[in-house]
Design a protein around this motif. Structure first.
Motif, mmCIF file in Angstrom:
data_model
loop_
_atom_site.group_PDB
_atom_site.id
_atom_site.type_symbol
_atom_site.label_atom_id
_atom_site.label_comp_id
_atom_site.label_asym_id
_atom_site.label_seq_id
_atom_site.Cartn_x
_atom_site.Cartn_y
_atom_site.Cartn_z
ATOM 1 N N GLN A 165 -8.481 8.100 9.146
ATOM 2 C CA GLN A 165 -7.680 6.901 8.918
ATOM 3 C C GLN A 165 -6.507 6.842 9.887
ATOM 4 O OE1 GLN A 165 -6.598 6.818 4.758
ATOM 5 N NE2 GLN A 165 -8.707 7.244 4.116
ATOM 6 N N PRO A 183 -8.283 -4.191 11.289
ATOM 7 C CA PRO A 183 -7.237 -4.204 10.260
ATOM 8 C C PRO A 183 -5.946 -3.536 10.716
ATOM 9 C CG PRO A 183 -9.347 -3.585 9.297
ATOM 10 C CD PRO A 183 -9.535 -3.599 10.784
ATOM 11 N N THR A 184 -6.061 -2.567 11.617
ATOM 12 C CA THR A 184 -4.882 -1.830 12.086
ATOM 13 C C THR A 184 -4.384 -2.330 13.440
ATOM 14 O OG1 THR A 184 -6.336 -0.178 13.091
ATOM 15 C CG2 THR A 184 -5.559 0.262 10.856
ATOM 16 N N THR A 186 -2.233 -4.577 14.409
ATOM 17 C CA THR A 186 -0.798 -4.780 14.609
ATOM 18 C C THR A 186 -0.096 -3.479 14.964
ATOM 19 O OG1 THR A 186 -0.866 -6.581 12.985
ATOM 20 C CG2 THR A 186 1.296 -5.728 13.605
ATOM 21 N N LEU A 337 3.406 -4.118 7.552
ATOM 22 C CA LEU A 337 2.186 -4.877 7.274
ATOM 23 C C LEU A 337 1.105 -3.999 6.651
ATOM 24 C CD1 LEU A 337 1.694 -7.170 10.408
ATOM 25 C CD2 LEU A 337 2.706 -7.741 8.210
ATOM 26 N N SER A 338 1.093 -2.721 7.004
ATOM 27 C CA SER A 338 -0.010 -1.854 6.562
ATOM 28 C C SER A 338 0.432 -0.550 5.926
ATOM 29 C CB SER A 338 -0.922 -1.527 7.760
ATOM 30 O OG SER A 338 -1.446 -2.700 8.331
ATOM 31 N N GLN A 341 3.502 -0.549 1.547
ATOM 32 C CA GLN A 341 3.685 -1.851 0.893
ATOM 33 C C GLN A 341 4.087 -1.621 -0.565
ATOM 34 O OE1 GLN A 341 -0.185 -3.608 1.534
ATOM 35 N NE2 GLN A 341 0.470 -4.586 3.424
ATOM 36 N N SER A 381 -0.307 5.214 0.567
ATOM 37 C CA SER A 381 0.329 4.014 1.113
ATOM 38 C C SER A 381 0.418 4.096 2.624
ATOM 39 C CB SER A 381 1.736 3.836 0.531
ATOM 40 O OG SER A 381 2.635 4.812 1.039
ATOM 41 N N ALA A 385 -3.319 2.197 5.776
ATOM 42 C CA ALA A 385 -3.308 1.546 7.082
ATOM 43 C C ALA A 385 -4.599 1.781 7.830
ATOM 44 C CB ALA A 385 -2.126 2.075 7.908
ATOM 45 N N GLY A 388 -7.233 -0.860 6.469
ATOM 46 C CA GLY A 388 -6.953 -2.279 6.431
ATOM 47 C C GLY A 388 -5.810 -2.728 5.542
ATOM 48 N N GLY A 389 -5.255 -1.844 4.717
ATOM 49 C CA GLY A 389 -4.129 -2.242 3.892
ATOM 50 C C GLY A 389 -4.535 -3.178 2.776
ATOM 51 N N ASN A 427 6.447 -6.884 -0.710
ATOM 52 C CA ASN A 427 6.068 -6.165 0.516
ATOM 53 C C ASN A 427 6.992 -6.538 1.667
ATOM 54 O OD1 ASN A 427 3.882 -5.074 -0.857
ATOM 55 N ND2 ASN A 427 2.394 -6.482 0.029
#
Length: 461
Positions: A165, A183-184, A186, A337-338, A341, A381, A385, A388-389, A427
């Protein structure tokens, strides 16, 4: 298209014109956002009362409303990657991240993950106080379908280890990540931009002329990008009006009433955690009321749109108006963002675990269970990430790690959108809080800018 649908569209156009009129009269941005929020709720309730939930007229009208609401969100998503990339590189060319990048990253991540652990404790407490249990919820067709979907999703990620991950965060093809394909993406763009910034610092020492030319290019791109952000942010009241009207009109109020206890417990936990954000700012010597006034537009948008990614440009702009430097604002917004949150990866999976534990004979009041759950939530948490969060992945990871049935996480599907609104806003608040506190700790927060309530979001200009 029926006459009723045309009437609904006409009313929406009138409300949009009212917001435009307020803008022409130079009514403040915050007041226009608040007005849009109220008008959207009222219009949505009237649509439900007149036509009935899920009627053909509402569905078709909402489809047209999406041109404004979803269109606005797409515009925000359009500028996310360019904004993150250019802003972070610009922070290096302006000598704002030269020596503290490691400390900044550690502080931001530490605050995000630390507040998520606190959020987990808040979620556990709320679930226990309200005596929430999964057996209290009736399982219908929608819940069964959601359970099957969660099991299928778990099948795609169950073999992915934590190190794998983490590797997902590293950009192997930065141009692919600039499209937001993963998903990651950003966070990968943040890492790529940081590498370019570090490379620029090396070139500046050895080839100052080339470095100066590059800095001018980046400065020009930054100015253009921020102008685009300003133009898009001016559409915020219109987007919130359309999104809120559609959301309320399509809401299943019967399910909300039936599951009111679970919705209420969720919002109690979300509000308490938001108050903890304000407490942390107070402990940092900052006025929480000032934060509330300046953060209201972005929190309203996050609440109505349910998209942290779409809120990123407004998130970063708000942090800057609170005295946070560009680079730190971008790091905090992008990581938030990921990772860490507070709503989706903190409160939500913790509450689900407490609700589901009794179904497999586990006492959720056991100290060892509570301590393990908080630790798992905090660690996952960060790991979220890599897959995909979001609340779904956070719940899957936490429940599977705690050896709890994943399928039962689908029991709240009927009220999921309503709960998700509050989770998304929390978030974004957690992300901004991490940026503000990090700036405060390293001494880079502009206190005068933070205190100055006359400084407004640039979209008001």
């Amino acid at each position: 298209m029926t006459g009723y649908v045309i009437l609904n569209i006409a009313i929406m156009l009138v409300l949009l014109f009212l917001l435009f009129y307020m803008q022409r009269k130079h009514v403040s941005f915050t007041k226009r956002v608040f007005t849009a929020l109220g008008l959207g709720i009222i219009f949505g309730l009237l649509l439900q009362a007149f036509y009935g939930a899920q009627s053909e007229e509402i569905v078709k009208s909402a489809d047209w409303f999406s041109i404004v609401g979803s269109g606005y969100v797409k515009f925000l998503q359009m500028i996310v990657m360019p904004l993150v990339f250019v802003s972070i590189v610009s922070a290096f060319t302006k000598l704002k991240l030269t020596s503290n990048i490691g400390k900044i990253s550690v502080l931001i991540l530490g605050i995000l993950i630390g507040t998520t652990a606190i959020a987990a404790a808040v979620g556990i407490s709320s679930a226990l106080i309200f005596d929430l249990e999964a057996v209290q919820i009736e399982q219908g067709d929608a819940e069964s379908a959601r359970a099957d979907q969660l099991e299928e999703t778990f099948g795609t990620i169950k073999d992915q280890t934590f190190p794998q991950q983490i590797l997902e965060l590293i950009p192997s093809n930065p141009f692919l990540d600039l499209t937001g394909a993963r998903p990651t993406s950003t966070i990968s763009v943040v890492i790529f931009a940081a590498f370019i910034g570090i490379a620029y610092l090396g070139i500046r020492r050895k080839q100052p002329e080339q470095a100066e030319f590059f800095a001018k290019i980046i400065d020009t791109l930054y100015s253009i990008t921020m102008r685009i952000v300003t133009l898009i942010l001016r559409l915020t009241p219109y987007g919130i009006l359309a999104i809120m009207a559609k959301t309320v009109a399509l809401s299943d109020f019967d399910s909300i009433i039936k599951l009111g206890k679970f919705v209420g417990a969720s919002y109690v936990a979300l509000i308490i955690m938001f108050l903890i954000h304000l407490l942390l700012l107070s402990l940092g010597g900052l006025n929480p009321l000032t934060y509330l006034r300046k953060a209201f537009p972005v929190l309203s948008f996050a609440f109505t749109s349910r998209t942290s990614a779409g809120a990123l440009p407004l998130n970063i702009e708000t942090q800057k108006k609170l005295g946070v430097p560009d680079g730190i604002a971008n790091f905090a917004g992008s990581f938030g963002l990921s990772i860490g949150q507070n709503g989706c990866a903190g409160i939500y999976p913790a509450m689900l675990a407490v609700m589901i534990a009794p179904t497999v004979g586990i006492d959720p009041l056991t100290p060892s269970f509570i301590a393990t759950l908080i630790l798992v939530v905090a660690i996952s948490s960060f790991g979220v990430a890599g897959v995909g969060g979001g609340a779904t992945f956070a719940a899957i990871i936490v429940l599977s790690t705690m050896n709890l049935p994943i399928a039962l996480a689908g029991l709240l599907i009927s009220v999921e959108p309503l709960i998700d609104m509050g989770r998304t806003a929390l978030n974004v608040s957690g992300s901004m809080t991490s940026g503000i506190l990090t700036s405060r700790v390293i001494g880079d927060l502009d206190s005068d800018t933070y205190k100055d309530t006359s400084i407004k979001i640039e979209a008001e200009a």
